[in-house]
Design a protein around this motif. Sequence first.
Motif, mmCIF file in Angstrom:
data_model
loop_
_atom_site.group_PDB
_atom_site.id
_atom_site.type_symbol
_atom_site.label_atom_id
_atom_site.label_comp_id
_atom_site.label_asym_id
_atom_site.label_seq_id
_atom_site.Cartn_x
_atom_site.Cartn_y
_atom_site.Cartn_z
ATOM 1 N N HIS A 1 34.739 46.399 38.038
ATOM 2 C CA HIS A 1 35.548 45.801 39.100
ATOM 3 C C HIS A 1 35.447 44.276 39.102
ATOM 4 O O HIS A 1 35.356 43.635 40.156
ATOM 5 C CB HIS A 1 35.161 46.383 40.464
ATOM 6 C CG HIS A 1 35.594 47.811 40.650
ATOM 7 N ND1 HIS A 1 36.188 48.286 41.798
ATOM 8 C CD2 HIS A 1 35.539 48.885 39.818
ATOM 9 C CE1 HIS A 1 36.468 49.568 41.666
ATOM 10 N NE2 HIS A 1 36.080 49.951 40.464
ATOM 11 N N ASN A 2 35.490 43.692 37.892
ATOM 12 C CA ASN A 2 35.547 42.241 37.720
ATOM 13 C C ASN A 2 36.805 41.868 36.932
ATOM 14 O O ASN A 2 36.718 41.312 35.829
ATOM 15 C CB ASN A 2 34.299 41.732 36.985
ATOM 16 C CG ASN A 2 33.101 41.612 37.902
ATOM 17 O OD1 ASN A 2 32.970 40.660 38.656
ATOM 18 N ND2 ASN A 2 32.227 42.614 37.838
ATOM 19 N N PRO A 3 37.997 42.169 37.474
ATOM 20 C CA PRO A 3 39.234 41.983 36.701
ATOM 21 C C PRO A 3 39.544 40.517 36.390
ATOM 22 O O PRO A 3 40.090 40.217 35.331
ATOM 23 C CB PRO A 3 40.309 42.604 37.599
ATOM 24 C CG PRO A 3 39.752 42.485 38.983
ATOM 25 C CD PRO A 3 38.275 42.690 38.831
ATOM 26 N N MET A 4 39.222 39.611 37.301
ATOM 27 C CA MET A 4 39.546 38.205 37.060
ATOM 28 C C MET A 4 38.677 37.617 35.957
ATOM 29 O O MET A 4 39.128 36.769 35.175
ATOM 30 C CB MET A 4 39.381 37.397 38.349
ATOM 31 C CG MET A 4 40.322 37.818 39.464
ATOM 32 S SD MET A 4 42.079 37.885 38.951
ATOM 33 C CE MET A 4 42.393 36.163 38.573
ATOM 34 N N LEU B 1 46.053 47.959 42.093
ATOM 35 C CA LEU B 1 46.700 46.713 41.685
ATOM 36 C C LEU B 1 45.711 45.555 41.619
ATOM 37 O O LEU B 1 45.883 44.630 40.823
ATOM 38 C CB LEU B 1 47.834 46.369 42.646
ATOM 39 C CG LEU B 1 49.082 47.257 42.558
ATOM 40 C CD1 LEU B 1 50.098 46.850 43.620
ATOM 41 C CD2 LEU B 1 49.704 47.184 41.176
ATOM 42 N N ARG B 2 44.684 45.573 42.450
ATOM 43 C CA ARG B 2 43.687 44.499 42.431
ATOM 44 C C ARG B 2 43.021 44.396 41.062
ATOM 45 O O ARG B 2 42.718 43.299 40.576
ATOM 46 C CB ARG B 2 42.618 44.726 43.500
ATOM 47 C CG ARG B 2 41.641 43.556 43.657
ATOM 48 C CD ARG B 2 40.555 43.865 44.669
ATOM 49 N NE ARG B 2 39.576 44.804 44.148
ATOM 50 C CZ ARG B 2 38.548 44.452 43.358
ATOM 51 N NH1 ARG B 2 38.394 43.198 42.979
ATOM 52 N NH2 ARG B 2 37.697 45.360 42.946
ATOM 53 N N ALA C 1 44.389 43.114 34.820
ATOM 54 C CA ALA C 1 44.206 43.774 33.523
ATOM 55 C C ALA C 1 45.517 43.819 32.752
ATOM 56 O O ALA C 1 45.541 43.596 31.535
ATOM 57 C CB ALA C 1 43.670 45.199 33.729
ATOM 58 N N ALA C 2 46.616 44.093 33.469
ATOM 59 C CA ALA C 2 47.924 44.079 32.817
ATOM 60 C C ALA C 2 48.262 42.680 32.333
ATOM 61 O O ALA C 2 48.783 42.487 31.233
ATOM 62 C CB ALA C 2 48.999 44.588 33.780
ATOM 63 N N GLY C 3 47.967 41.690 33.180
ATOM 64 C CA GLY C 3 48.200 40.306 32.779
ATOM 65 C C GLY C 3 47.408 39.940 31.540
ATOM 66 O O GLY C 3 47.928 39.270 30.632
ATOM 67 N N ALA C 4 46.155 40.390 31.498
ATOM 68 C CA ALA C 4 45.319 40.118 30.329
ATOM 69 C C ALA C 4 45.908 40.775 29.083
ATOM 70 O O ALA C 4 45.936 40.170 27.998
ATOM 71 C CB ALA C 4 43.897 40.627 30.574
ATOM 72 N N ASN C 5 46.374 42.002 29.232
ATOM 73 C CA ASN C 5 46.973 42.696 28.094
ATOM 74 C C ASN C 5 48.295 42.070 27.684
ATOM 75 O O ASN C 5 48.648 42.055 26.507
ATOM 76 C CB ASN C 5 47.167 44.185 28.431
ATOM 77 C CG ASN C 5 45.908 44.990 28.234
ATOM 78 O OD1 ASN C 5 45.547 45.355 27.118
ATOM 79 N ND2 ASN C 5 45.193 45.245 29.312
#
Length: 454
Positions: free
Chosen positions: A391-394, A248-249, A254-258
């Motif tokens: 691992h840089n999702p933000m 989820l981290r 990533a889901a938010g970005a999509n």
Amino acid sequence: MNSQTAQKSTSNLTQGNIATTLRRMTIPMILGMVMMMSFGLIDTFFVSLLGTDQLAAISFTFPVTFTVISLNIGLGIGTSAVIGKLQGKGEITQARLFGSGSLTLAFILVSVLAAVGYVLMTPIFTLLNASDNLMPYIHDYMGIWYFSSVFLSLPMVGNSILRACGDTRTPSIIMAAGGGLNALLDPLFIFGLGPVPAMGIQGAALATLIAWLIGASYILYLLAIKRKLILPRLLSLPELKESGREVLRIGLPAAGANMLTPIAGGIMTAVVANYGAEAVAAWGVGNRLESIASIVILAMSMTLPPFISQNFGADKPKRVEDAYALTMKFILIWQLLVYLIMLLLSSFIADVFAKEQQVASLIQLFLMIVPLGYGLQGVVILTNSSLNAMHNPMLALLLSIIRLFVFFVPVSVIGSVLFDLKGLFWGNVVANIATAGVSYFIFKRTLTKTAYDA
């Protein structure tokens, strides 16, 4: 299951020639996606035979359906990044636990999102500027689609587990088989045959439900029983918390970005709706064609991240840098060739997908302008997926915000105000040029910092 047996289900991406490895991984994905996307176009073609209103109704559903699909994509990205890193570090047993957790999370979260979407169906499509005469068609389609989306979550995230382990051939087969079954069932349920009644646009959704239900059943069998890449049981609550936290981290940003993409798409659909149902129909067909035109980009967005994740886990930044540079050069050249082909065939393609001349003319205008920016859009998409793999999702989320709401929507809207629909199309291209430059800068800076920290 001992580690030696587990390794048979995985592929080491931290060694060997980079170009050869990426080509071996990407070609099966391209073939599978070509078939799947082609079947998606067949689905659009059958719906178009019902009339312009039905085609426009399907076009209005794209931003909403992609919102749900985006959650699956995001969770798949998180799954791929986490499991790929664990594979690179050789922690196979932990990877199985995280795989099980990813599938469970996907099922729960998509179920909740689909339920909310079903309850708020009318308000959502009213906000998208859908007219009253299209609402019955939208309700017929989405009423079934929301239910079927729950079953789509399992093969989508399950395929991410396979790709993280270096297997891109099996996900390609699963994707192609699902799309093929959908396409075969489409005419049966849309137009009816024998005892099967003609269900119109509702039949297209039913065909999708059956295809995804079969796909979900198979992927669970494959992962749990045949490949042993997940645990063949439900997880306890502590196990779900442990496995879900890291997924989820990365997966939620990533889901938010999509999900930002369909939000921006919804805004653009509302803008296009000001030009009439014909323009919306053309916009919808153009977006479907974009998926076909960008199929290599989409394939590489699924094969490059596992490569980067495994090498990131193995602490090999030079292989990450070389793979990224090679991919960017290739995609820019490839998409330029694709644009030239679409330009030459624009009139023919438009006639195939439109019964009315006005719709055909608008489809042709779309094809003559918008695909020019697909290569640059590919740079953005692949950079985004690479950042998640590292691992840089933000940072990937920030790039998506910049792409859509600093460039894509504002520039396109300004273009439409100044030069009508043609200006909106050119605004798409200009936005992609600007965002590609920002993307390249962000990736290079991030990679340098990662290598320095290491």
